[in-house]
Design an enzyme around this catalytic site. Sequence first.
Site, mmCIF file in Angstrom:
data_model
loop_
_atom_site.group_PDB
_atom_site.id
_atom_site.type_symbol
_atom_site.label_atom_id
_atom_site.label_comp_id
_atom_site.label_asym_id
_atom_site.label_seq_id
_atom_site.Cartn_x
_atom_site.Cartn_y
_atom_site.Cartn_z
ATOM 1 N N GLU A 190 12.943 -1.457 -3.517
ATOM 2 C CA GLU A 190 13.331 -0.143 -2.967
ATOM 3 C C GLU A 190 14.835 -0.003 -2.835
ATOM 4 O O GLU A 190 15.317 0.871 -2.104
ATOM 5 C CB GLU A 190 12.669 0.050 -1.591
ATOM 6 C CG GLU A 190 13.200 -0.847 -0.481
ATOM 7 C CD GLU A 190 12.512 -2.188 -0.379
ATOM 8 O OE1 GLU A 190 12.470 -2.745 0.736
ATOM 9 O OE2 GLU A 190 12.041 -2.692 -1.407
ATOM 10 N N ASN A 198 3.684 0.779 0.620
ATOM 11 C CA ASN A 198 2.837 0.016 -0.301
ATOM 12 C C ASN A 198 1.569 -0.496 0.386
ATOM 13 O O ASN A 198 0.480 -0.474 -0.197
ATOM 14 C CB ASN A 198 3.623 -1.168 -0.870
ATOM 15 C CG ASN A 198 4.577 -0.752 -1.976
ATOM 16 O OD1 ASN A 198 4.327 0.219 -2.685
ATOM 17 N ND2 ASN A 198 5.670 -1.480 -2.121
#
Length: 346
Positions: free
Chosen positions: A249, A214
């Site tokens: 995640e 990210n």
Amino acid sequence: MSQVVDHLAELTGFRDRDVMDVTLVMALRDLLEPESVAIYRTVGEPDQERWLTRAHLRAGDAVASADPLWAKPEALPLVSAHPLRLEAMRSRSVTQVAQGGQWLYLFPIATDRDVVGVIEILSTRRLGAGSQRMVSSVLRIYHNFQGLLDYSERDTLTGLLNRKTFDESFLKVLGDIPAKHALPEHGAEDRRHEAAVPHYVLGVIDIDHFKSVNDRFGHLIGDEVLLLLSRLMRGSFRFHDLLYRFGGEEFVVLMRCDEEIHAGEAFERLRLNTERYAFPQVGRITVSIGFTEVRAGDAPAAAFERADKAVYHAKAHGRNQVHNYAALVASGLIQEIAQLSDMELF
């Protein structure tokens, strides 16, 4: 008309898909009085798809029959064994065929994206246009309600089950595990009997270094990684294994297997598939996986914590690994976690 409304009210009164399918075939039997009504869905990988019976009710049956939730694919008939069902799905239209003085009707079951199965009705009399329209209308309501369930039960990004559906599925699994199976030690007689005892495994999957994905590529690319991993999961596990995204995640798998070693093989398959996959822009990523056998009397949080502790061990010892909680405890690498109370849920 009031009978139709009553059945629709009953059909949309449940949030359990198994109960909904049974309710649907019961409603159609009561409304049409056929010889039989059944729901068949296609499951499995392309070119190896099979028919799963979701609910089958004959004229004199008090209870609908169905294939077990954890049926082995090889025990189910191949889709090619029933070409009329396939034709109804491909044409997306009602198929009717005369068979030895009876009429067979096949109504496709569609989602927003695909046709996933058929309603099969066998009747001694031909269904008129009005009856066929009624069945199609009932199926549209059924489809719309299934869509609402998908919206509430599935993660909007990946399409996997979401966290709030986990507890209910977990408690269903507990109902299939005999209390005797909770004992940590087994004698020879118990071990011989264990082959017939269902084993359920909970696995936790965590993407390694996902924060850096990210940070380096942005959240849109991070979301694409999550979506692609969910597809790798679908390809690595069986059609009846329950796949969840818990947020961020973190992913969870709830599966039934003959032995823990088979679960380990499935998780290792996912690890390898992920390691070998070239994610667009990002390149290679890896996952750390921990799993544990579900025990009789488990709380969802207790089983999750055991699997998560195995994940933590994997991350602390190099990442990109699969670890069995029981094996780690047996080898002395981690300490057994005290059993959580049933009240300590997510």
